[in-house]
Write a protein that holds these residues in place. Sequence first.
Motif, PDB file in Angstrom:
ATOM      1  N   UNK A 127       0.822  -1.205   0.000  1.00 28.42           N
ATOM      2  CA  UNK A 127       0.000   0.000   0.000  1.00 28.42           C
ATOM      3  C   UNK A 127       0.855   1.254   0.000  1.00 28.42           C
ATOM      4  N   UNK A 128       1.922   1.264   0.795  1.00 24.86           N
ATOM      5  CA  UNK A 128       2.799   2.437   0.831  1.00 24.86           C
ATOM      6  C   UNK A 128       3.397   2.692  -0.551  1.00 24.86           C
ATOM      7  N   UNK A 129       3.875   1.624  -1.192  1.00 29.34           N
ATOM      8  CA  UNK A 129       4.458   1.798  -2.512  1.00 29.34           C
ATOM      9  C   UNK A 129       3.468   2.316  -3.525  1.00 29.34           C
ATOM     10  N   UNK A 130       2.229   1.834  -3.476  1.00 24.71           N
ATOM     11  CA  UNK A 130       1.213   2.241  -4.445  1.00 24.71           C
ATOM     12  C   UNK A 130       0.638   3.615  -4.132  1.00 24.71           C
ATOM     13  N   UNK A 131       0.111   3.784  -2.926  1.00 23.96           N
ATOM     14  CA  UNK A 131      -0.622   5.003  -2.586  1.00 23.96           C
ATOM     15  C   UNK A 131       0.327   6.186  -2.385  1.00 23.96           C
ATOM     16  N   UNK A 132       1.474   5.955  -1.751  1.00 25.17           N
ATOM     17  CA  UNK A 132       2.414   7.048  -1.545  1.00 25.17           C
ATOM     18  C   UNK A 132       2.929   7.587  -2.876  1.00 25.17           C
ATOM     19  N   UNK A 133       3.281   6.701  -3.788  1.00 25.80           N
ATOM     20  CA  UNK A 133       3.779   7.139  -5.088  1.00 25.80           C
ATOM     21  C   UNK A 133       2.724   7.917  -5.861  1.00 25.80           C
ATOM     22  N   UNK A 134       1.511   7.390  -5.910  1.00 30.30           N
ATOM     23  CA  UNK A 134       0.452   8.078  -6.656  1.00 30.30           C
ATOM     24  C   UNK A 134       0.067   9.397  -5.997  1.00 30.30           C
ATOM     25  N   UNK A 135       0.084   9.467  -4.676  1.00 24.30           N
ATOM     26  CA  UNK A 135      -0.239  10.719  -3.995  1.00 24.30           C
ATOM     27  C   UNK A 135       0.807  11.797  -4.277  1.00 24.30           C
ATOM     28  N   UNK A 136       2.072  11.421  -4.228  1.00 24.31           N
ATOM     29  CA  UNK A 136       3.129  12.406  -4.483  1.00 24.31           C
ATOM     30  C   UNK A 136       3.065  12.887  -5.927  1.00 24.31           C
ATOM     31  N   UNK A 137       2.941  11.959  -6.863  1.00 18.79           N
ATOM     32  CA  UNK A 137       2.854  12.354  -8.275  1.00 18.79           C
ATOM     33  C   UNK A 137       1.622  13.226  -8.513  1.00 18.79           C
ATOM     34  N   UNK A 138       0.485  12.799  -7.971  1.00 14.10           N
ATOM     35  CA  UNK A 138      -0.739  13.574  -8.153  1.00 14.10           C
ATOM     36  C   UNK A 138      -0.649  14.961  -7.548  1.00 14.10           C
ATOM     37  N   UNK A 139      -0.027  15.076  -6.368  1.00  9.45           N
ATOM     38  CA  UNK A 139       0.091  16.380  -5.710  1.00  9.45           C
ATOM     39  C   UNK A 139       0.989  17.325  -6.502  1.00  9.45           C
ATOM     40  N   UNK A 140       2.149  16.843  -6.914  1.00 12.67           N
ATOM     41  CA  UNK A 140       3.093  17.694  -7.646  1.00 12.67           C
ATOM     42  C   UNK A 140       2.523  18.106  -9.000  1.00 12.67           C
ATOM     43  N   UNK A 141       2.061  17.124  -9.773  1.00  9.13           N
ATOM     44  CA  UNK A 141       1.525  17.424 -11.097  1.00  9.13           C
ATOM     45  C   UNK A 141       0.271  18.278 -10.995  1.00  9.13           C
ATOM     46  N   UNK A 142      -0.602  17.953 -10.042  1.00  9.80           N
ATOM     47  CA  UNK A 142      -1.845  18.705  -9.908  1.00  9.80           C
ATOM     48  C   UNK A 142      -1.630  20.159  -9.556  1.00  9.80           C
ATOM     49  N   UNK A 143      -0.729  20.426  -8.623  1.00 12.72           N
ATOM     50  CA  UNK A 143      -0.490  21.812  -8.235  1.00 12.72           C
ATOM     51  C   UNK A 143       0.211  22.599  -9.336  1.00 12.72           C
ATOM     52  N   UNK A 144       1.124  21.971 -10.057  1.00 12.26           N
ATOM     53  CA  UNK A 144       1.783  22.668 -11.164  1.00 12.26           C
ATOM     54  C   UNK A 144       0.791  22.999 -12.276  1.00 12.26           C
TER      55      UNK A 144
END
Length: 330
Positions: free
Chosen positions: A105-122
């Motif tokens: 779960x950490x590998x899946x959700x943490x990775x997608x959350x970080x990517x989504x947060x960075x890309x979404x805010x940019x």
Amino acid sequence: MRYFIRRFFFFLLTLWTAVTLNFIIPRLEPGDPAESIVRKLVGQNKAVDPAQLHAIRLMLGMPGGNIFQQYIEYLGTVCHGQFGISYTYFPYSVTSLIGQSIWWTVGLVLTTNIIGFVVGNLLGAFAAWKRNSAFDSFVSVGLSFVGTLPYMWIAMMLLFLFAFLLQWLPMSGGFSETATRQLSWGYTIDIAQHAVLPALSILITGPIGWIMGMRNNMVQTLREDYTRLAIAKGLKPWKVALLYSARNAILPNVTGFAMSLGGIMGGVVVVEEIFDYPGMGRLFFEAVGNRDYPLMQTILLFTIVGMLLANLLADFVVGWLDPRVRKGER
């Protein structure tokens, strides 16, 4: 300093309340786990022997006594980190089961959350800076429509297209049955292939909330006097956008991002169940279905503690980024 002390005190108070509710809520669910196990063995329509129920309760280590005694015993086990034996996966302990699932779960959700947060805010910041443009219209209308699509439908469509029709990616699981389960490039690639579809189903809609929130917040900050002053002073556009406007607009999203990280322990139940992904979400789903109180309570407890710690960290970060928050306490 007073601001941080107050936040830490509220954290402890909320933690005690959450732990208490975590003890009470599962016990409001009707049914008896021991009776469910016995009925699976003897049949649904046959009488249950009280001696068998008593033996099953002793075997599972189910607490006895009144509700207050069980609560005191529960607090003691929580403080000592002893969460008991899983009713579903007897005789495995709850901690061993969580230890096996948490890294998926950490590998899946943490990775997608970080990517989504960075890309979404940019993307949200760029849409606000280029407001009323074609890109801004696409973000406002197109992504708003995509955001209405449920996780379940997106996951099933991806599964049907890429796994069933095209057969490019595996249909389920976290790794192949023929995998060696030893750290190597082959095993790593196999795990990555199994994680593509669950991650993609999350990333299609995950960044939309960050995009829309950042865009709306930044549109407001672009109208503030300090942003207009920066533009009038002739500063470079990227400095105005990132250092003046985006820095203030991102503050609400920082809290939301911290809360999303805190919810990692709960996993993504729907996505993990559809793809049979061996994470915390699927484990929690099985615990609820089998009335596995120790496993259910421990996953909820870890999720609650993660959310509270993330919220506390977000308060500290926001207080550090925005001095007005600390001054407001005075």
